[in-house]
Write a protein that holds these residues in place. Structure first.
Motif, PDB file in Angstrom:
ATOM      1  N   ILE A 373       0.840  -1.211   0.000  1.00 41.65           N
ATOM      2  CA  ILE A 373       0.000   0.000   0.000  1.00 41.65           C
ATOM      3  C   ILE A 373       0.870   1.255   0.000  1.00 41.65           C
ATOM      4  CG2 ILE A 373      -1.757   1.279   1.293  1.00 41.65           C
ATOM      5  CD1 ILE A 373      -2.742  -1.488   2.314  1.00 41.65           C
ATOM      6  N   VAL A 374       1.977   1.240   0.720  1.00 39.90           N
ATOM      7  CA  VAL A 374       2.914   2.363   0.695  1.00 39.90           C
ATOM      8  C   VAL A 374       3.454   2.570  -0.722  1.00 39.90           C
ATOM      9  CG1 VAL A 374       5.212   3.125   1.425  1.00 39.90           C
ATOM     10  CG2 VAL A 374       3.571   2.310   3.120  1.00 39.90           C
ATOM     11  N   LEU A 375       3.801   1.496  -1.405  1.00 34.90           N
ATOM     12  CA  LEU A 375       4.312   1.598  -2.771  1.00 34.90           C
ATOM     13  C   LEU A 375       3.262   2.208  -3.705  1.00 34.90           C
ATOM     14  CD1 LEU A 375       6.205  -1.812  -3.127  1.00 34.90           C
ATOM     15  CD2 LEU A 375       7.194   0.453  -2.751  1.00 34.90           C
ATOM     16  N   GLY A 376       1.997   1.848  -3.506  1.00 37.31           N
ATOM     17  CA  GLY A 376       0.929   2.466  -4.280  1.00 37.31           C
ATOM     18  C   GLY A 376       0.788   3.939  -3.972  1.00 37.31           C
ATOM     19  N   THR A 377       0.948   4.290  -2.709  1.00 39.95           N
ATOM     20  CA  THR A 377       0.822   5.684  -2.288  1.00 39.95           C
ATOM     21  C   THR A 377       1.921   6.559  -2.873  1.00 39.95           C
ATOM     22  OG1 THR A 377      -0.200   4.948  -0.212  1.00 39.95           O
ATOM     23  CG2 THR A 377       0.661   7.198  -0.268  1.00 39.95           C
ATOM     24  N   LEU A 409       7.148  17.300  -6.275  1.00 36.10           N
ATOM     25  CA  LEU A 409       7.633  17.107  -4.905  1.00 36.10           C
ATOM     26  C   LEU A 409       6.714  16.199  -4.095  1.00 36.10           C
ATOM     27  CD1 LEU A 409       8.807  20.747  -4.049  1.00 36.10           C
ATOM     28  CD2 LEU A 409      10.251  18.771  -4.561  1.00 36.10           C
ATOM     29  N   THR A 410       5.432  16.135  -4.488  1.00 37.54           N
ATOM     30  CA  THR A 410       4.518  15.254  -3.751  1.00 37.54           C
ATOM     31  C   THR A 410       4.968  13.796  -3.859  1.00 37.54           C
ATOM     32  OG1 THR A 410       2.198  14.673  -3.445  1.00 37.54           O
ATOM     33  CG2 THR A 410       2.928  14.876  -5.695  1.00 37.54           C
ATOM     34  N   ILE A 411       5.608  13.441  -4.989  1.00 37.98           N
ATOM     35  CA  ILE A 411       6.109  12.086  -5.162  1.00 37.98           C
ATOM     36  C   ILE A 411       7.429  11.899  -4.424  1.00 37.98           C
ATOM     37  CG2 ILE A 411       6.914  10.397  -6.857  1.00 37.98           C
ATOM     38  CD1 ILE A 411       5.001  11.685  -8.882  1.00 37.98           C
ATOM     39  N   ILE A 412       8.330  12.876  -4.595  1.00 37.44           N
ATOM     40  CA  ILE A 412       9.644  12.762  -3.950  1.00 37.44           C
ATOM     41  C   ILE A 412       9.520  12.821  -2.436  1.00 37.44           C
ATOM     42  CG2 ILE A 412      11.928  13.811  -3.740  1.00 37.44           C
ATOM     43  CD1 ILE A 412      11.491  14.921  -6.599  1.00 37.44           C
ATOM     44  N   PHE A 413       8.886  13.881  -1.933  1.00 41.23           N
ATOM     45  CA  PHE A 413       8.711  14.016  -0.486  1.00 41.23           C
ATOM     46  C   PHE A 413       7.889  12.862   0.070  1.00 41.23           C
ATOM     47  CE2 PHE A 413       9.191  18.941  -0.326  1.00 41.23           C
ATOM     48  CZ  PHE A 413      10.543  18.793  -0.600  1.00 41.23           C
ATOM     49  N   GLY A 414       6.832  12.489  -0.682  1.00 40.36           N
ATOM     50  CA  GLY A 414       5.970  11.408  -0.216  1.00 40.36           C
ATOM     51  C   GLY A 414       6.732  10.116  -0.041  1.00 40.36           C
ATOM     52  N   ALA A 415       7.622   9.820  -0.986  1.00 41.04           N
ATOM     53  CA  ALA A 415       8.426   8.604  -0.873  1.00 41.04           C
ATOM     54  C   ALA A 415       9.308   8.651   0.363  1.00 41.04           C
ATOM     55  CB  ALA A 415       9.284   8.431  -2.130  1.00 41.04           C
ATOM     56  N   VAL A 416       9.869   9.827   0.641  1.00 43.76           N
ATOM     57  CA  VAL A 416      10.773   9.953   1.784  1.00 43.76           C
ATOM     58  C   VAL A 416      10.014   9.750   3.094  1.00 43.76           C
ATOM     59  CG1 VAL A 416      12.302  11.493   3.061  1.00 43.76           C
ATOM     60  CG2 VAL A 416      12.393  11.447   0.556  1.00 43.76           C
ATOM     61  N   TYR A 417       8.929  10.514   3.311  1.00 47.65           N
ATOM     62  CA  TYR A 417       8.280  10.400   4.625  1.00 47.65           C
ATOM     63  C   TYR A 417       7.470   9.123   4.777  1.00 47.65           C
ATOM     64  CZ  TYR A 417       4.191  12.822   2.470  1.00 47.65           C
ATOM     65  OH  TYR A 417       3.131  13.200   1.669  1.00 47.65           O
ATOM     66  N   MET A 418       6.974   8.555   3.663  1.00 48.88           N
ATOM     67  CA  MET A 418       6.244   7.298   3.791  1.00 48.88           C
ATOM     68  C   MET A 418       7.192   6.129   4.084  1.00 48.88           C
ATOM     69  SD  MET A 418       3.071   7.921   3.735  1.00 48.88           S
ATOM     70  CE  MET A 418       2.602   6.207   3.841  1.00 48.88           C
ATOM     71  N   PHE A 419       8.336   6.087   3.409  1.00 47.49           N
ATOM     72  CA  PHE A 419       9.298   5.014   3.696  1.00 47.49           C
ATOM     73  C   PHE A 419       9.919   5.181   5.082  1.00 47.49           C
ATOM     74  CE2 PHE A 419       9.681   4.343  -1.055  1.00 47.49           C
ATOM     75  CZ  PHE A 419       9.094   3.096  -1.020  1.00 47.49           C
ATOM     76  N   ARG A 420      10.127   6.429   5.483  1.00 45.28           N
ATOM     77  CA  ARG A 420      10.654   6.663   6.827  1.00 45.28           C
ATOM     78  C   ARG A 420       9.644   6.198   7.883  1.00 45.28           C
ATOM     79  NH1 ARG A 420      12.223  12.669   8.771  1.00 45.28           N
ATOM     80  NH2 ARG A 420       9.963  12.768   8.947  1.00 45.28           N
ATOM     81  N   THR A 421       8.374   6.460   7.621  1.00 42.93           N
ATOM     82  CA  THR A 421       7.329   5.997   8.536  1.00 42.93           C
ATOM     83  C   THR A 421       7.281   4.475   8.573  1.00 42.93           C
ATOM     84  OG1 THR A 421       6.016   7.984   8.093  1.00 42.93           O
ATOM     85  CG2 THR A 421       4.857   6.103   9.041  1.00 42.93           C
ATOM     86  N   TYR A 422       7.350   3.858   7.389  1.00 47.30           N
ATOM     87  CA  TYR A 422       7.352   2.389   7.328  1.00 47.30           C
ATOM     88  C   TYR A 422       8.542   1.825   8.104  1.00 47.30           C
ATOM     89  CZ  TYR A 422       7.263  -2.342   5.458  1.00 47.30           C
ATOM     90  OH  TYR A 422       7.210  -3.716   5.346  1.00 47.30           O
ATOM     91  N   GLN A 423       9.689   2.435   7.891  1.00 52.18           N
ATOM     92  CA  GLN A 423      10.884   1.971   8.594  1.00 52.18           C
ATOM     93  C   GLN A 423      10.734   2.121  10.098  1.00 52.18           C
ATOM     94  OE1 GLN A 423      14.454   3.919   7.329  1.00 52.18           O
ATOM     95  NE2 GLN A 423      15.769   2.914   8.829  1.00 52.18           N
TER      96      GLN A 423
END
Length: 488
Positions: A373-377, A409-423
């Protein structure tokens, strides 16, 4: 086939009355009802001809003295939000099976009542009927949040109510004004499309409608009610708000602002476009700072909706097609994310990222579905978020390369904070709190597996969804351009 649409609109309402009296069986009644509604929606989609025509139409006189009719139908612009509503309702209702709610019959009855209101918004071809659906969808979610919300629910819900009702009143004024300008003295949407309004009239009507829609989405700076409301609402309420209800605003812009007031769009559309871009950057930066995972997802939603809004106001085929499919993808993904946060909170009594960690070691099934789901987001190619955000960025790029850079930036920033949250939640070492975490099971597995399947299926083969709206989007753009020429 008009009877099929009537059944789709009124079956949830009748089911709400049954569920309200069903006692302990209320959730089962609601779930079965939502599956029946999904079946009706699937039949409707299978019989839908993907052209620009209005289909499954019904038109009955209602309040004849005021020119109000019960006129509804489905075209390429409404078929996707109708499908989204009926896909998500059984999923959201199924998530409630793992939680005990005080007076459960009232809780699920309000959800079904809201479903009818949402479907009325997405199918109404009469402005008064559209407004009735708009308000009908607000009433149940207000009570869901006010009765079953968190500790600060009263203050937060009052802010939400004031915002949304205030915006709705501006829209009502706009509808009344259009009615008074209509020689036929009715609320028919096609009659509103055909009105010959000057640029000044269209400008103020643009703002009357845009305020209501911008608050609902929400678009910066009309977003301040959203993070608190999403955090304090019960899990099902948050999913309804984020997964379906905010799509009312997106749909409203496409259905009402673009074809009714294109000159107002020419005058103020760039302002709305810029606000949308600002909202992407602003919400992404705020999301970085969030320690509560549920609030982080709320701000992430603002950023993603900002990109959808920017794509719409870019006023080109790529932007509008991107908005249509992203409505579906965003609804699926955000419901999945909020459900996972609810699972974690119900077990750990916290959504604070710093208090968690290492859950993947004790809950591998949750770790896998969460990652999908994170990857989809974050719009990884091959997932449902990719094609929508790609088309949206293409649409924005046609307006301004710099706007596309900031929107990206919604994609770049989103990837950073979503993966950081997952981690932070799933990886690392377990602690005393997460060591005993129980993996997903039962209805939790069913919900998350369905969502993951949708993430992958839509991502791998989005063509059928895009095909549903393609002709209607082209007709809408031609309609807007023709009306702009007549105004000039």
């Amino acid at each position: 086939m008009g009877q099929l649409l009537l059944l789709l609109l009124f079956f949830p309402l009748v089911s709400a009355m049954v569920a309200a009296c069903a006692g302990r069986a209320a959730k089962t009644v609601a779930f079965i009802s939502s599956l029946v509604s999904l079946g009706i929606a699937i039949v409707l989609v299978m019989n839908f001809v993907p052209d620009s025509s209005m289909q499954f139409g019904v038109n009955y006189p209602w309040i004849q003295s005021l020119g109000i009719s019960f006129k509804a139908g489905v075209d390429g612009l409404s078929i996707i939000p109708v499908l989204l509503t009926n896909i998500l309702m059984p999923i959201i209702i199924l998530t409630t099976f793992k939680t005990d709610h005080k007076n459960e019959s009232a809780f699920v009855a309000l959800m079904l009542f809201m479903q009818s209101g949402l479907l009325l918004v997405f199918t109404a071809m009469d402005a008064f009927l559209f407004y009735i659906g708009w308000e009908a969808a607000l009433i149940p979610i207000y009570f869901i949040c006010a009765i079953w919300g968190g500790k600060d629910r009263i203050r937060v819900n009052m802010k939400f109510f004031v915002y949304t009702v205030g915006g709705s009143l501006f829209m009502l004024l706009g509808i009344i004004y259009l009615y008074l300008q209509n020689p036929a003295q009715n609320f028919d949407i096609q009659a509103f499309y055909n009105l010959d309004l000057d640029a000044a009239q269209q400008s103020w009507i643009f703002w009357a409608f845009f305020l209501a829609f911008a608050i609902k989405m929400p678009v910066f700076p009309f977003h301040t009610w959203q993070p608190d409301t999403y955090t304090e609402a019960p899990a099902a309420g948050t999913m309804l708000l984020s997964g379906i209800m905010l799509k009312m605003g997106i749909y409203g812009v496409i259905r009402w602002i673009l074809p009714v007031v294109p000159a107002g769009l020419t005058e103020w559309g760039m302002t709305a476009f810029i606000l949308s871009i600002i909202g992407i950057v602003y919400a992404s930066i705020i999301a970085f700072k969030q320690q509560n995972a549920k609030r982080l997802i709320a701000y992430s939603s603002i950023a993603h909706v900002g990109l959808i809004s920017a794509g719409i106001f870019a006023l080109n085929a790529q932007g509008l097609q991107g908005a249509m499919i992203q409505m579906l993808s965003h609804g699926i993904n955000v419901v999945g994310l909020f459900f996972i946060m609810d699972i974690i909170a119900s077990r750990m009594k916290t959504n604070t990222i710093a208090d968690l960690g290492g859950i993947a070691k004790v809950a591998p099934k949750l770790a896998i579905v969460f990652l999908i789901i994170v990857l989809g987001t974050v719009a990884l190619p091959g997932t449902n978020g990719f094609i929508g955000e790609f088309l949206l960025l293409m649409g924005v790029y046609q307006v301004s390369i710099w706007a596309a850079v900031f929107a990206g930036l919604t994609i770049i920033f989103g990837a950073v904070y979503m993966f950081r949250t997952y981690q932070g939640i799933m990886l690392g070492k377990t602690n005393d709190l997460t060591l005993t975490f129980r993996d997903i099971q039962g209805s939790e597995q069913v919900v998350l597996y369905i969502i993951c399947a949708l993430v992958i299926i839509i991502g791998v083969y989005p063509k059928p969804i895009l095909h549903l709206s393609e002709a209607a989007v082209q007709q809408l753009l031609e309609q807007v351009n023709q009306k702009l020429i007549s105004v000039k």
